[in-house]
Design an enzyme around this catalytic site. Structure first.
Site, PDB file in Angstrom:
ATOM      1  N   ASP A  73       0.820  -1.207   0.000  1.00  0.00           N
ATOM      2  CA  ASP A  73       0.000   0.000   0.000  1.00  0.00           C
ATOM      3  C   ASP A  73       0.856   1.261   0.000  1.00  0.00           C
ATOM      4  O   ASP A  73       0.474   2.281  -0.576  1.00  0.00           O
ATOM      5  CB  ASP A  73      -0.929   0.008   1.216  1.00  0.00           C
ATOM      6  CG  ASP A  73      -2.097  -0.962   1.057  1.00  0.00           C
ATOM      7  OD1 ASP A  73      -2.398  -1.339  -0.089  1.00  0.00           O
ATOM      8  OD2 ASP A  73      -2.700  -1.336   2.076  1.00  0.00           O
ATOM      9  N   GLY A  74       2.019   1.215   0.646  1.00  0.00           N
ATOM     10  CA  GLY A  74       2.901   2.377   0.651  1.00  0.00           C
ATOM     11  C   GLY A  74       3.380   2.738  -0.739  1.00  0.00           C
ATOM     12  O   GLY A  74       3.435   3.915  -1.109  1.00  0.00           O
TER      13      GLY A  74
END
EC number: 2.7.1.23
Length: 304
Positions: A73-74
């Protein structure tokens, strides 16, 4: 039938060998399917690809129809803040941990992506937040060297903006104004201002509610408030939020998706509002958000 894709960008940070293996497989598979493939320069260098079209993240946004982000997700957040400025659809292959934003399994990516490339996908428009750190003084003499104008700082977030002190576990005081009206003052460790996308991120850890991704709302969640009456607040996404500081606010910060940090100086205030840009996030046709929550958050099955 949804739009099909011609030019596809492959991106994501080459963190480990497994992620690079997925990049390598995607590149050669898409080329064999006769797609125009553009690879982010860092990825191409790490894979030692030859005779490949490379580009920066911005160029991929302007030149491709679809961006495939390989990572967690980062990685998706970092790419999405830039790609949202362009008319491009984005999908993720999960090579991270939780993977709320990266739908595709690396073990089944060819099968799942094949359907997407045929036009079998769902589209969600996820809004972003923008912030400005600017002077709170109503009148500044631009030619007065004793009262210089501090340049405005700006930031963008997919998940959340977080007001926090530089010093850990340090209480701060501030006021929250919504649409130019005083809402509340607070003594706390900070404040999380989250989008529906970010409601399953830092906000969730602080006790905030989960909002469905397409809800037009902004979430305000206090961080360790020094009062029992402080509770999360959900407001309209078109609202303008202003954070004001009565006293000298030494070493206060605004963090954007935990990736960009802006410093707040004395006599400055923070304005947060919905961005004009949207992230065009796409999912496989069988994507159901509630099922996603069940899987990622480990919710129990039906009791009866």
């Amino acid at each position: 039938m949804n739009k099909k894709f011609n030019s596809i960008g492959i991106l994501g940070r080459p963190r480990d060998s497994e992620a690079l293996a997925t990049h390598h497989m995607l590149y050669h598979w898409l080329k064999s399917e006769n797609y125009t493939v553009i690879v982010e320069r860092e990825i191409a260098d790490a894979l030692s690809l030859r005779d490949v079209t490379t580009a920066s993240l911005k160029d991929i946004g302007s030149q491709s129809d679809l961006a495939i982000v390989v990572g967690g997700d980062g990685n998706m957040l970092g790419a999405a803040r830039i790609l949202a400025q362009y008319d491009i659809k984005v999908i993720g292959v999960n090579r991270g941990n939780l993977g709320f934003l990266t739908d595709l399994s690396p073990d089944n990516v060819q099968k799942e992506l094949s359907e997407v490339l045929k036009g079998e996908y769902l589209t969600e428009r996820r809004f972003l937040l923008e912030t400005q750190v600017k002077s709170s003084l109503t009148l500044i003499e631009p030619n007065n060297s004793s009262c210089p104008r501090t340049p405005n700082l700006t930031g963008t977030a997919i998940n959340e903006m977080v007001l926090h002190p530089e010093k850990v576990a340090h209480m701060i005081e501030f006021e929250v104004w919504i649409d130019d009206l005083f809402a509340f003052s607070q003594r706390s460790d900070g404040l999380i201002i989250a989008t529906p996308t970010g409601s399953t991120a830092y906000s969730l850890s602080a006790g905030g509610p989960i909002l469905t991704p397409t809800l037009e709302a902004i979430l305000l969640v206090p961080m360790f408030p020094h009062t029992l009456s402080a509770r999360p607040l959900v407001i309209n996404s078109n609202s303008k939020i202003c954070l004001k500081f009565k006293n000298s606010n030494h070493n206060l910060k605004i963090s954007c998706d935990s990736q960009t940090v802006l410093s707040i100086g004395n006599d400055q205030e923070v304005v947060i509002y919905k961005s004009a840009h949207h992230l065009n996030l796409i999912h496989p046709k069988d994507y159901i958000y509630i099922n996603r929550l069940n899987t990622k958050l480990g919710w129990s099955k039906k009791l009866f």
